[in-house]
Design a protein around this motif. Structure first.
Motif, PDB file in Angstrom:
ATOM      1  N   ALA A   1       0.872  -1.185   0.000  1.00 19.70           N
ATOM      2  CA  ALA A   1       0.000   0.000   0.000  1.00 19.70           C
ATOM      3  C   ALA A   1       0.904   1.229   0.000  1.00 19.70           C
ATOM      4  CB  ALA A   1      -0.891   0.008   1.237  1.00 19.70           C
ATOM      5  N   VAL A   2       0.345   2.336  -0.430  1.00 15.74           N
ATOM      6  CA  VAL A   2       1.163   3.560  -0.456  1.00 15.74           C
ATOM      7  C   VAL A   2       0.447   4.699   0.278  1.00 15.74           C
ATOM      8  CG1 VAL A   2       2.238   2.974  -2.668  1.00 15.74           C
ATOM      9  CG2 VAL A   2       0.170   4.396  -2.635  1.00 15.74           C
TER      10      VAL A   2
ATOM     11  N   GLY B   1       0.557   8.234   3.190  1.00 17.27           N
ATOM     12  CA  GLY B   1       0.717   8.507   4.613  1.00 17.27           C
ATOM     13  C   GLY B   1       0.796  10.004   4.846  1.00 17.27           C
TER      14      GLY B   1
ATOM     15  N   GLU C   1       0.014   8.232  -4.022  1.00 20.46           N
ATOM     16  CA  GLU C   1      -1.111   7.570  -4.686  1.00 20.46           C
ATOM     17  C   GLU C   1      -1.022   7.665  -6.210  1.00 20.46           C
ATOM     18  OE1 GLU C   1      -1.247   9.635  -2.151  1.00 20.46           O
ATOM     19  OE2 GLU C   1      -2.186   8.527  -0.510  1.00 20.46           O
TER      20      GLU C   1
ATOM     21  N   LEU D   1       0.034   4.520  -7.994  1.00 19.11           N
ATOM     22  CA  LEU D   1      -0.945   3.468  -8.273  1.00 19.11           C
ATOM     23  C   LEU D   1      -1.619   3.726  -9.608  1.00 19.11           C
ATOM     24  CD1 LEU D   1      -2.743   3.151  -4.824  1.00 19.11           C
ATOM     25  CD2 LEU D   1      -0.910   1.741  -5.735  1.00 19.11           C
TER      26      LEU D   1
ATOM     27  N   ILE E   1     -11.439  -4.440   6.718  1.00 22.78           N
ATOM     28  CA  ILE E   1     -10.827  -4.171   5.412  1.00 22.78           C
ATOM     29  C   ILE E   1      -9.533  -4.975   5.272  1.00 22.78           C
ATOM     30  CG2 ILE E   1      -9.451  -2.163   6.151  1.00 22.78           C
ATOM     31  CD1 ILE E   1     -10.409  -0.800   3.487  1.00 22.78           C
TER      32      ILE E   1
ATOM     33  N   GLU F   1      -3.045  -6.811  -4.779  1.00 26.21           N
ATOM     34  CA  GLU F   1      -2.828  -5.981  -3.585  1.00 26.21           C
ATOM     35  C   GLU F   1      -4.044  -6.058  -2.676  1.00 26.21           C
ATOM     36  OE1 GLU F   1      -3.007  -1.711  -4.529  1.00 26.21           O
ATOM     37  OE2 GLU F   1      -3.895  -2.233  -6.451  1.00 26.21           O
TER      38      GLU F   1
ATOM     39  N   HIS G   1      -6.908  -2.361   1.238  1.00 31.80           N
ATOM     40  CA  HIS G   1      -6.688  -1.298   2.219  1.00 31.80           C
ATOM     41  C   HIS G   1      -5.495  -0.427   1.863  1.00 31.80           C
ATOM     42  CE1 HIS G   1      -3.287  -3.479   3.961  1.00 31.80           C
ATOM     43  NE2 HIS G   1      -4.033  -4.565   4.026  1.00 31.80           N
ATOM     44  N   GLY G   2      -5.381   0.688   2.582  1.00 30.52           N
ATOM     45  CA  GLY G   2      -4.264   1.590   2.377  1.00 30.52           C
ATOM     46  C   GLY G   2      -3.116   1.286   3.323  1.00 30.52           C
ATOM     47  N   SER G   3      -2.280   2.284   3.544  1.00 31.07           N
ATOM     48  CA  SER G   3      -1.052   2.072   4.318  1.00 31.07           C
ATOM     49  C   SER G   3      -1.290   2.174   5.823  1.00 31.07           C
ATOM     50  CB  SER G   3      -0.007   3.104   3.898  1.00 31.07           C
ATOM     51  OG  SER G   3      -0.544   4.406   4.078  1.00 31.07           O
ATOM     52  N   ALA G   4      -2.537   2.484   6.217  1.00 36.42           N
ATOM     53  CA  ALA G   4      -2.939   2.512   7.634  1.00 36.42           C
ATOM     54  C   ALA G   4      -1.900   3.137   8.554  1.00 36.42           C
ATOM     55  CB  ALA G   4      -3.326   1.107   8.106  1.00 36.42           C
TER      56      ALA G   4
ATOM     57  N   ASP H   1      -2.137   4.860  11.025  1.00 38.73           N
ATOM     58  CA  ASP H   1      -2.504   4.819  12.448  1.00 38.73           C
ATOM     59  C   ASP H   1      -2.035   3.561  13.160  1.00 38.73           C
ATOM     60  OD1 ASP H   1      -4.356   3.531  10.752  1.00 38.73           O
ATOM     61  OD2 ASP H   1      -5.971   3.666  12.218  1.00 38.73           O
TER      62      ASP H   1
ATOM     63  N   ASN I   1      -3.511  -6.655   9.887  1.00 39.68           N
ATOM     64  CA  ASN I   1      -3.967  -7.965   9.422  1.00 39.68           C
ATOM     65  C   ASN I   1      -3.329  -8.253   8.047  1.00 39.68           C
ATOM     66  OD1 ASN I   1      -5.384 -10.155   8.505  1.00 39.68           O
ATOM     67  ND2 ASN I   1      -7.395  -9.386   9.124  1.00 39.68           N
TER      68      ASN I   1
HETATM   69  P1  NAD Z   1      -6.594   2.683   5.185  1.00 41.43           P
HETATM   70  O1  NAD Z   1      -7.176   1.569   4.402  1.00 41.43           O
HETATM   71  O2  NAD Z   1      -5.123   2.781   5.197  1.00 41.43           O
HETATM   72  O3  NAD Z   1      -7.107   2.591   6.716  1.00 41.43           O
HETATM   73  C1  NAD Z   1      -8.468   2.702   7.062  1.00 41.43           C
HETATM   74  C2  NAD Z   1      -8.694   2.060   8.430  1.00 41.43           C
HETATM   75  O4  NAD Z   1      -8.596   0.643   8.310  1.00 41.43           O
HETATM   76  C3  NAD Z   1      -7.647   2.462   9.456  1.00 41.43           C
HETATM   77  O5  NAD Z   1      -8.248   2.581  10.716  1.00 41.43           O
HETATM   78  C4  NAD Z   1      -6.663   1.322   9.466  1.00 41.43           C
HETATM   79  O6  NAD Z   1      -5.983   1.137  10.685  1.00 41.43           O
HETATM   80  C5  NAD Z   1      -7.561   0.149   9.139  1.00 41.43           C
HETATM   81  N1  NAD Z   1      -6.845  -0.886   8.381  1.00 41.43           N
HETATM   82  C6  NAD Z   1      -6.467  -0.820   7.088  1.00 41.43           C
HETATM   83  N2  NAD Z   1      -5.824  -1.929   6.737  1.00 41.43           N
HETATM   84  C7  NAD Z   1      -5.778  -2.718   7.828  1.00 41.43           C
HETATM   85  C8  NAD Z   1      -5.223  -4.009   8.078  1.00 41.43           C
HETATM   86  N3  NAD Z   1      -4.568  -4.728   7.139  1.00 41.43           N
HETATM   87  N4  NAD Z   1      -5.357  -4.508   9.321  1.00 41.43           N
HETATM   88  C9  NAD Z   1      -6.014  -3.832  10.275  1.00 41.43           C
HETATM   89  N5  NAD Z   1      -6.573  -2.613  10.097  1.00 41.43           N
HETATM   90  C10 NAD Z   1      -6.442  -2.060   8.873  1.00 41.43           C
HETATM   91  O7  NAD Z   1      -7.242   4.021   4.607  1.00 41.43           O
HETATM   92  P2  NAD Z   1      -6.935   5.544   4.972  1.00 41.43           P
HETATM   93  O8  NAD Z   1      -6.635   5.673   6.435  1.00 41.43           O
HETATM   94  O9  NAD Z   1      -8.033   6.304   4.380  1.00 41.43           O
HETATM   95  O10 NAD Z   1      -5.625   5.902   4.158  1.00 41.43           O
HETATM   96  C11 NAD Z   1      -4.300   5.871   4.698  1.00 41.43           C
HETATM   97  C12 NAD Z   1      -3.326   6.128   3.551  1.00 41.43           C
HETATM   98  O11 NAD Z   1      -3.390   5.045   2.616  1.00 41.43           O
HETATM   99  C13 NAD Z   1      -3.649   7.389   2.759  1.00 41.43           C
HETATM  100  O12 NAD Z   1      -2.437   8.001   2.414  1.00 41.43           O
HETATM  101  C14 NAD Z   1      -4.349   6.873   1.523  1.00 41.43           C
HETATM  102  O13 NAD Z   1      -4.236   7.707   0.413  1.00 41.43           O
HETATM  103  C15 NAD Z   1      -3.622   5.570   1.312  1.00 41.43           C
HETATM  104  N6  NAD Z   1      -4.379   4.558   0.567  1.00 41.43           N
HETATM  105  C16 NAD Z   1      -3.645   3.765  -0.246  1.00 41.43           C
HETATM  106  C17 NAD Z   1      -4.274   2.734  -0.914  1.00 41.43           C
HETATM  107  C18 NAD Z   1      -3.422   1.814  -1.736  1.00 41.43           C
HETATM  108  O14 NAD Z   1      -2.206   1.853  -1.615  1.00 41.43           O
HETATM  109  N7  NAD Z   1      -4.013   0.974  -2.570  1.00 41.43           N
HETATM  110  C19 NAD Z   1      -5.642   2.521  -0.767  1.00 41.43           C
HETATM  111  C20 NAD Z   1      -6.362   3.341   0.098  1.00 41.43           C
HETATM  112  C21 NAD Z   1      -5.709   4.359   0.772  1.00 41.43           C
END
Ligand code: NAD
Length: 366
Positions: free
Chosen positions: A75-76, A78, A91, A94, A262, A278, A281-284, A286, A294
């Motif tokens: 994922a990318v 942050g 992003e 991607l 997710i 892929e 989800h994103g790079s999470a 947090d 996960n």
């Molecule tokens: P996110 O999917 O990263 O996270 C959303 C929520 O889901 C967060 O609370 C996170 O902790 C949780 N989460 C995500 N994946 C998880 C996992 N594998 N296990 C447990 N919990 C998980 O979306 P976001 O917070 O909106 O975006 C964060 C960054 O990621 C941003 O920079 C965004 O642009 C980027 N992003 C990248 C992609 C990609 O690379 N394909 C997709 C979506 C968002």
């Protein structure tokens, strides 16, 4: 002589790095037990690439992707890179990969494992047995349409993006949907907003035209707002959902929650040749660096890679079965953890899948 697959691996940023590490453990075991070899080559993408070279999508990464049989991506993105110009935001990489590799069909299976029924925020009777394939168009729509940007007009800023689809773009994704339907329950719901958006009226028209070549497939059209509601109220009515880039982006995240997290949803992006795999989800940021992400979505993405790019259906099923066994045994990362189950970290979850995977005998690759 072993068949060798070239796999380009882009861990990216945040938890991307952590979940890819676990997915690669499976590939190692597979290579040791099946009659295949994987030549894994790592590349930089997203924020990591920007930090190293000033661009989120370096030419070497594109070359690496183009020279591979498949791309596996974490994922990318942050907060570190949020202030950057859009042209160099992580992003963008991607979008670049999708465009340059011609990956127009994004397959997102939404499956509720029996073991995770209780992890869904929806009632068990609503989610049990859910198995939907969301097919999202990936190289058109507002994401690529021009003109785009923010400019000054009459002393104020205006933001513009363009929703554009050609009939050829719609036809090819509709074909993917109907061909996939023939291998599943022969039911397609096409999602649009034809009541207000002309471009999606064209979407509806072309999908209907394509459906005439698939008389056995039941086609329904649904407006996106209604679909968002139906996904929560009665997800069991869906088998295949085919939709535009933006609607697919949003609806698949919504559908992800049906499964409980997710972190459970893999994806495959397919083109005329090649494929990219892929988690959705994103790079999470947090939870990055805490060993709590996960990894199952990414591990299941490897299964999709075997299925679509390596024609190793048996290997794909073994991975899916291993994930199911791990869940059955009660192992859970924090996002799907509930009382009475065993809380494990990212790496331990990966190890458990590997253990189960080794237990499931792979009788050759097909
Ligand atoms: P996110 O999917 O990263 O996270 C959303 C929520 O889901 C967060 O609370 C996170 O902790 C949780 N989460 C995500 N994946 C998880 C996992 N594998 N296990 C447990 N919990 C998980 O979306 P976001 O917070 O909106 O975006 C964060 C960054 O990621 C941003 O920079 C965004 O642009 C980027 N992003 C990248 C992609 C990609 O690379 N394909 C997709 C979506 C968002």
């Amino acid at each position: 002589m072993k068949k060798t697959y070239q796999i380009a691996v882009f861990p990216g940023d945040g938890i991307g790095v952590e979940v890819i590490r676990e997915a690669l453990k499976i590939l190692d075991v597979l290579a040791a037990t099946a009659n295949v070899a994987f030549e894994v080559r790592h590349g930089l993408i997203g924020g990591a690439a920007y930090d190293a070279s000033g661009t989120p999508f370096p030419a070497e990464s594109l070359d690496l992707a183009l020279g591979s049989d498949a791309v596996l991506l974490g994922a990318v993105g942050g907060p570190k890179w949020e202030g950057l110009d859009y042209s160099v935001r992580p992003e963008r990489a991607l979008l670049g990969l999708r465009e340059k590799l011609g990956l127009f069909a994004n397959m997102r299976p939404v499956r509720v494992f029996d073991e995770l029924v209780a992890a869904s925020p929806l009632k068990p009777e609503v989610v049990r047995g859910i198995d939907i394939m969301i097919i999202r168009e990936l190289t058109g729509d507002l994401y690529f349409g021009k003109p785009r940007g923010i400019r000054m007009e009459n002393g104020q800023r205006i933001g513009v993006n363009t929703l554009v689809y050609t009939e050829e773009e719609i036809r090819r994704i509709a074909l993917v949907a109907f061909e996939t339907a023939m291998k599943r329950k022969k039911r397609v719901v096409s999602v649009d907003k034809a009541n207000v958006l002309e471009s999606t009226q064209l979407w509806r028209d072309v999908v209907t035209e394509v459906s005439r070549d698939f008389p056995e497939v039941d086609l329904r059209h649904m407006y996106v707002d209604n679909c968002a509601m139906q996904l929560i109220g009665n997800p069991a009515q869906f088998d295949i959902i085919v939709t535009t880039n933006l609607f697919g982006d949003i609806l698949s995240d919504e559908a992800a929650m049906i499964t409980g997290s997710i972190g459970m949803l893999p994806s495959a992006s397919l083109g005329v040749t090649g494929g990219m795999y892929e988690p959705i989800h994103g790079s999470a940021p947090d939870i990055a660096g805490q060993d709590i992400a996960n990894p199952l979505a990414t591990i299941l993405s490897v299964a999709m890679m075997l299925r679509y790019s390596c024609r190793m259906e048996k290997g794909a099923r073994c991975i899916e079965a291993a994930v199911q066994e791990v869940l059955r045994a009660g192992f859970r990362t924090k996002d799907i953890h509930q009382e009475g189950t065993m809380l494990v970290g990212t790496a331990e979850m990966g190890d458990e899948v590997v253990k189960q995977f080794k237990n499931i005998k792979i009788a050759g690759n097909s």
